[in-house]
Write a protein that holds these residues in place. Structure first.
Motif, PDB file in Angstrom:
ATOM      1  N   VAL A   1     -11.895   1.825  -4.816  1.00 14.00           N
ATOM      2  CA  VAL A   1     -11.190   0.755  -5.582  1.00 14.00           C
ATOM      3  C   VAL A   1      -9.990   1.303  -6.221  1.00 14.00           C
ATOM      4  O   VAL A   1      -9.936   2.778  -6.361  1.00 14.00           O
ATOM      5  N   GLU A   2      -8.991   0.813  -6.112  1.00 16.31           N
ATOM      6  CA  GLU A   2      -7.768   1.127  -6.666  1.00 16.31           C
ATOM      7  C   GLU A   2      -7.125   0.104  -7.973  1.00 16.31           C
ATOM      8  O   GLU A   2      -7.553  -1.109  -8.060  1.00 16.31           O
ATOM      9  N   CYS A   3      -6.439   0.575  -8.977  1.00 18.15           N
ATOM     10  CA  CYS A   3      -6.145  -0.065 -10.188  1.00 18.15           C
ATOM     11  C   CYS A   3      -4.570  -0.457  -9.841  1.00 18.15           C
ATOM     12  O   CYS A   3      -3.696  -0.011  -9.475  1.00 18.15           O
TER      13      CYS A   3
ATOM     14  N   PRO B   1       6.457   2.497   1.427  1.00 21.43           N
ATOM     15  CA  PRO B   1       5.160   1.783   1.352  1.00 21.43           C
ATOM     16  C   PRO B   1       5.119   0.827   2.701  1.00 21.43           C
ATOM     17  O   PRO B   1       5.763   0.725   3.289  1.00 21.43           O
ATOM     18  N   ILE B   2       3.794   0.622   2.792  1.00 14.45           N
ATOM     19  CA  ILE B   2       3.377  -0.511   3.671  1.00 14.45           C
ATOM     20  C   ILE B   2       3.015  -1.853   3.134  1.00 14.45           C
ATOM     21  O   ILE B   2       2.662  -1.924   1.965  1.00 14.45           O
ATOM     22  N   TYR B   3       2.848  -2.765   3.983  1.00 16.40           N
ATOM     23  CA  TYR B   3       2.581  -4.207   3.627  1.00 16.40           C
ATOM     24  C   TYR B   3       1.608  -4.717   4.401  1.00 16.40           C
ATOM     25  O   TYR B   3       1.383  -4.058   5.610  1.00 16.40           O
TER      26      TYR B   3
ATOM     27  N   ASP C   1      -1.928   3.541  12.536  1.00 14.14           N
ATOM     28  CA  ASP C   1      -3.683   3.317  12.563  1.00 14.14           C
ATOM     29  C   ASP C   1      -3.686   2.365  11.350  1.00 14.14           C
ATOM     30  O   ASP C   1      -4.263   1.224  11.239  1.00 14.14           O
ATOM     31  N   VAL C   2      -3.301   2.814  10.001  1.00 16.52           N
ATOM     32  CA  VAL C   2      -3.398   2.018   8.914  1.00 16.52           C
ATOM     33  C   VAL C   2      -2.779   0.826   8.777  1.00 16.52           C
ATOM     34  O   VAL C   2      -3.270  -0.018   8.184  1.00 16.52           O
ATOM     35  N   VAL C   3      -1.576   0.704   9.316  1.00 16.93           N
ATOM     36  CA  VAL C   3      -0.946  -0.664   9.248  1.00 16.93           C
ATOM     37  C   VAL C   3      -1.556  -1.544  10.100  1.00 16.93           C
ATOM     38  O   VAL C   3      -2.021  -2.721   9.599  1.00 16.93           O
TER      39      VAL C   3
ATOM     40  N   ILE D   1      -8.154  -5.200  -9.338  1.00 18.75           N
ATOM     41  CA  ILE D   1      -8.860  -4.145  -8.731  1.00 18.75           C
ATOM     42  C   ILE D   1      -8.630  -4.524  -7.196  1.00 18.75           C
ATOM     43  O   ILE D   1      -9.128  -5.399  -6.571  1.00 18.75           O
ATOM     44  N   GLU D   2      -8.229  -3.379  -6.413  1.00 19.59           N
ATOM     45  CA  GLU D   2      -8.104  -3.460  -4.891  1.00 19.59           C
ATOM     46  C   GLU D   2      -9.249  -2.854  -4.327  1.00 19.59           C
ATOM     47  O   GLU D   2      -9.469  -1.887  -4.637  1.00 19.59           O
ATOM     48  N   VAL D   3     -10.080  -3.584  -3.207  1.00 21.92           N
ATOM     49  CA  VAL D   3     -11.020  -2.659  -2.717  1.00 21.92           C
ATOM     50  C   VAL D   3     -10.614  -2.406  -1.423  1.00 21.92           C
ATOM     51  O   VAL D   3     -10.094  -3.342  -0.616  1.00 21.92           O
ATOM     52  N   ILE D   4     -10.397  -1.232  -1.188  1.00 15.65           N
ATOM     53  CA  ILE D   4      -9.819  -0.573   0.182  1.00 15.65           C
ATOM     54  C   ILE D   4     -11.081   0.073   1.090  1.00 15.65           C
ATOM     55  O   ILE D   4     -12.005   0.641   0.334  1.00 15.65           O
ATOM     56  N   ASP D   5     -10.858  -0.256   2.488  1.00 13.22           N
ATOM     57  CA  ASP D   5     -11.932   0.435   3.076  1.00 13.22           C
ATOM     58  C   ASP D   5     -11.447   0.365   4.732  1.00 13.22           C
ATOM     59  O   ASP D   5     -10.888  -0.521   5.172  1.00 13.22           O
TER      60      ASP D   5
ATOM     61  N   ASP E   1     -14.325   8.293   9.232  1.00 12.92           N
ATOM     62  CA  ASP E   1     -14.372   9.227   8.212  1.00 12.92           C
ATOM     63  C   ASP E   1     -12.969   9.009   7.328  1.00 12.92           C
ATOM     64  O   ASP E   1     -12.462   9.867   6.630  1.00 12.92           O
ATOM     65  N   PHE E   2     -12.505   7.841   7.486  1.00 10.99           N
ATOM     66  CA  PHE E   2     -11.292   7.324   6.669  1.00 10.99           C
ATOM     67  C   PHE E   2     -10.336   8.181   7.183  1.00 10.99           C
ATOM     68  O   PHE E   2      -9.342   8.600   6.271  1.00 10.99           O
ATOM     69  N   LYS E   3     -10.104   8.580   8.368  1.00 16.27           N
ATOM     70  CA  LYS E   3      -9.093   9.247   9.193  1.00 16.27           C
ATOM     71  C   LYS E   3      -8.039   8.515   9.895  1.00 16.27           C
ATOM     72  O   LYS E   3      -8.697   7.786  10.864  1.00 16.27           O
TER      73      LYS E   3
ATOM     74  N   GLY F   1       0.686  -1.347  -0.160  1.00 14.52           N
ATOM     75  CA  GLY F   1       0.126  -0.085   0.176  1.00 14.52           C
ATOM     76  C   GLY F   1       0.710   1.180   0.054  1.00 14.52           C
ATOM     77  O   GLY F   1       2.142   1.259   0.311  1.00 14.52           O
ATOM     78  N   LEU F   2       0.129   2.354  -0.235  1.00 10.55           N
ATOM     79  CA  LEU F   2       0.926   3.562  -0.453  1.00 10.55           C
ATOM     80  C   LEU F   2       2.381   3.455  -1.239  1.00 10.55           C
ATOM     81  O   LEU F   2       3.383   4.021  -1.032  1.00 10.55           O
ATOM     82  N   THR F   3       1.859   3.041  -2.469  1.00 12.46           N
ATOM     83  CA  THR F   3       3.247   2.934  -3.520  1.00 12.46           C
ATOM     84  C   THR F   3       3.431   3.875  -4.377  1.00 12.46           C
ATOM     85  O   THR F   3       4.232   3.990  -5.096  1.00 12.46           O
TER      86      THR F   3
END
Ligand code: 0L1
Ligand code: MG
Length: 270
Positions: free
Chosen positions: A109-111, A82-84, A157-159, A141-145, A150-152, A67-69
């Motif tokens: 979604v991400e490409c 980036p993160i794993y 946190d995100v890792v 396609i990746e679905v992130i959620d 509020d996606f904050k 992620g975060l590439t």
């Protein structure tokens, strides 16, 4: 001289339950960073514990993601690299199938480009060495959620939240004899382009991301096994899903992958 106060170890099991419950119910939680002092090691341990809870319920590991590439996203989060995160079979969405919106908080979604491994990969490897472990390549396609309100979230946190991993769809697999370094990618909603990019935006070349996945897996106590799918990261910004939309990603030389969005998000139903 006054000694610095020792940091209390985080309660990994309790925090894992919070994040896992949020993912299962679609009810988001406040950022952990507001109340917990987590470092990156803690966050990766927490990620492993959250995924372990899924596996205890009968899910199976199917791979890993980066992620975060893209430079833009890394800069936005203020991260140097980036993160794993971990993928499970329960996250897989059939190509041409439907995504049930009710299972998510606020999905996007991400490409991406996916690699299928035929050999284990671990530690410091070059992109060329990483390539020798690749059985096949596919558009994905990746679905992130985010499970945070509020996606904050902060980096830890995100890792801990498994890098927002929530789903993935894989298109046709191809022999790994095409160079995926600069392939055009177009994401469409209901036939209209909403994101356009190149696989070169994924760390300069998706194989760099695969090599970094091998390093981060080893550094965080995980393993990349034969049969694993590795998502290399997004080539574009993420696009929010909405009810009823048909999502399709076309990748030059690799073809298309897509699904339909069914129902309403958990939050919209309340
Ligand atoms: O796969 C990704 O690049 C997403 C990483 C997590 C950040 C986010 O949820 O936007
Ligand atoms: Mg992604």
């Amino acid at each position: 001289m006054a000694r610095a106060a020792r940091r209390a170890a985080p309660d990994i099991a309790r925090l894992a339950r919070l994040l896992d419950d949020a993912a299962r119910t679609g009810i988001p939680i406040p950022q952990l960073a507001a109340t917990e002092t987590l470092n990156l090691d803690d966050a990766y341990k927490l990620q492993a514990a959250v995924v372990e809870r899924r596996l205890d319920r009968g899910d199976e590991r199917s791979g890993a993601k980066m992620g975060l590439t893209s430079r833009a996203k890394a800069a936005q989060m203020g991260v140097a690299e980036p993160i794993y995160a971990r993928l499970t079979r329960g996250m897989l969405i059939d190509d041409g199938g439907a995504l049930a919106l009710a299972a998510y908080v606020r999905p996007k979604v991400e490409c991406e480009i996916a690699f299928l491994l035929k050999a284990p990969l671990a530690g410091r490897v070059s992109p060329a060495q990483a390539m020798t472990a690749v059985e096949a390549i596919a558009p994905a396609i990746e679905v992130i959620d985010s499970r945070y309100r509020d996606f904050k979230f902060s980096l830890t946190d995100v890792v801990a939240d498994n890098a927002s991993a929530a789903g993935y769809a894989i298109g046709p697999w191809h022999r790994p004899d095409c160079d995926v370094g600069n392939l055009g990618m177009v994401l469409e909603f209901d036939g209209r382009p909403v994101q356009i990019g190149s696989s070169a935006a994924i760390l300069g070349h998706p194989l760099r991301s695969l090599a970094m996945a091998a390093r981060l897996a080893a550094a965080t106590g995980d393993r990349l096994e034969p049969g694993f799918v590795i998502l290399a990261g997004s080539a574009t910004a993420a696009e929010s899903l909405r009810p009823g939309v048909s999502v399709r990603l076309a990748v030059e030389q690799l073809g298309c992958v897509g699904f339909r969005v069914a129902g309403q998000a958990a939050q919209q139903q309340q």
